[in-house]
Design an enzyme around this catalytic site. Sequence first.
Site, PDB file in Angstrom:
ATOM      1  N   ASP A   1       9.326   2.030   1.026  1.00 40.61           N
ATOM      2  CA  ASP A   1       8.248   2.819   1.621  1.00 40.61           C
ATOM      3  C   ASP A   1       8.232   2.535   3.121  1.00 40.61           C
ATOM      4  O   ASP A   1       7.781   1.475   3.563  1.00 40.61           O
ATOM      5  CB  ASP A   1       6.916   2.432   0.966  1.00 40.61           C
TER       6      ASP A   1
ATOM      7  N   PHE B   1       0.862  -1.187   0.000  1.00 39.69           N
ATOM      8  CA  PHE B   1       0.000   0.000   0.000  1.00 39.69           C
ATOM      9  C   PHE B   1       0.896   1.234   0.000  1.00 39.69           C
ATOM     10  O   PHE B   1       1.777   1.375   0.834  1.00 39.69           O
ATOM     11  CB  PHE B   1      -0.906   0.026   1.237  1.00 39.69           C
TER      12      PHE B   1
ATOM     13  N   LYS C   1       3.737   9.799   8.435  1.00 35.28           N
ATOM     14  CA  LYS C   1       3.114   9.338   9.692  1.00 35.28           C
ATOM     15  C   LYS C   1       3.816   9.833  10.963  1.00 35.28           C
ATOM     16  O   LYS C   1       3.562  10.931  11.408  1.00 35.28           O
ATOM     17  CB  LYS C   1       2.984   7.818   9.663  1.00 35.28           C
TER      18      LYS C   1
END
Length: 398
Positions: free
Chosen positions: A224, A138, A253
């Site tokens: 990622d 994702f 994040k």
Amino acid sequence: MSATESELVGAARRYLMNNYGAPLAAFVSGSGSVLVEDSGREVLDFLSGIAVCSLGHCHPAVTAAIAEQAGKLIHTSNFFANEHGPEVARLIEDLLAIGEGRVFFGNSGAEANEAAIKLARRYAGEGRRRIVALDGGFHGRTFGALSATGQPAKQIPFEPLVPGFAHVPPGDVGALEAELAKGDVAAVMIEMLQGEAGVVPVPDEFVLAARELTAAHGALLILDEVQTGFGRTGEWFAFQRLGIVPDMVTLAKAIASGFPVGALFARAEVAAAFQPGDHGTTYGGQALAMAAAKATIRTLVEIDAPSMARRKGALLGEALEKLPGVAGVRGSGLLLGAMLGSPVARTVQAKAFEEGLIVNAIGDSVVRLAPPLVVTEDEMATAVQRLGAALRRAGETE
Ligand SMILES: Cc1ncc(COP(=O)(O)O)c(C=O)c1O
């Protein structure tokens, strides 16, 4: 008079788009691992705003840095520098420890990945346009990031996607090599611990092979670390356990405790491919966001976030494994997936909330836990007990 919780939830349903579904509740304050509803009810947050609030809610150092900067200067533009941006980039370079690089700041994980995709194509030049990513990975919801994402259910409704993306199964080195052998691959993009897929680890041997094969075929390796970065998995970054050197790393994040920041780090030689005018975003790297990031990263260093995640993650994982209804636990540090013996994850999420615990169902059979790294052992014990109650009640309901 301020709106009550049910009024807030009602207003959200009336005025906000339904892409997140109806909100479960509304919180008015938070501190550490605890969120507080209007009624005064306290809920343990074992999701941290989806692996964002690693220092807990409203860590005093971050709150103070934001408040101070908000009173001095919020935003200029990227025509100008500010006092925090270069220092945040330096901290990132130090923690990554893969040599000299340059950082591009944006506002989200998706934007960090968009930048990585564009930089990879810019660096590779004509004839090397394709990006190879992994099934299950994702990378975000914007078109480039969505095209790299390997989850058809999220992609199909929005086709046509960006051309030039291919996916291989994680673990299938032969499939990866076959793609690279075509000679037109700019980069391979990997999420090493697939959080949104249910905290699924990509096999180490595959990641190691990807590093070797990309180098051998003249392609870049992009990792990622949007969800895994800044200590959550027990290393500063998940790739460090393998001792490899990626060409680019994407971050977001936990980087600024919930202030919206994303970042792309690229090795200096790769970063040099971006020339003025090639890429940009209005808010990226602005003073207020960078003040939040600087305070966050410095505090994560002070508390030695990775060792905290390692130690507490081991305790939490052990306790979860003992719960009736949990068939196994996967993940690392404080990014854990409890695999359930039956497909009741959504019911468990709802019952856990009633019990006073936020966790996240992924699909039917996995519950994701990503508590703040500053969570206490008492809070972990309470959370396990509440999750146990939720599992019991879910079993009775189904
Ligand atoms: C691994 C990974 N990459 C990218 C993203 C996208 O980040 P954002 O939602 O900030 O755009 C996420 C979000 O969950 C993620 O987990």
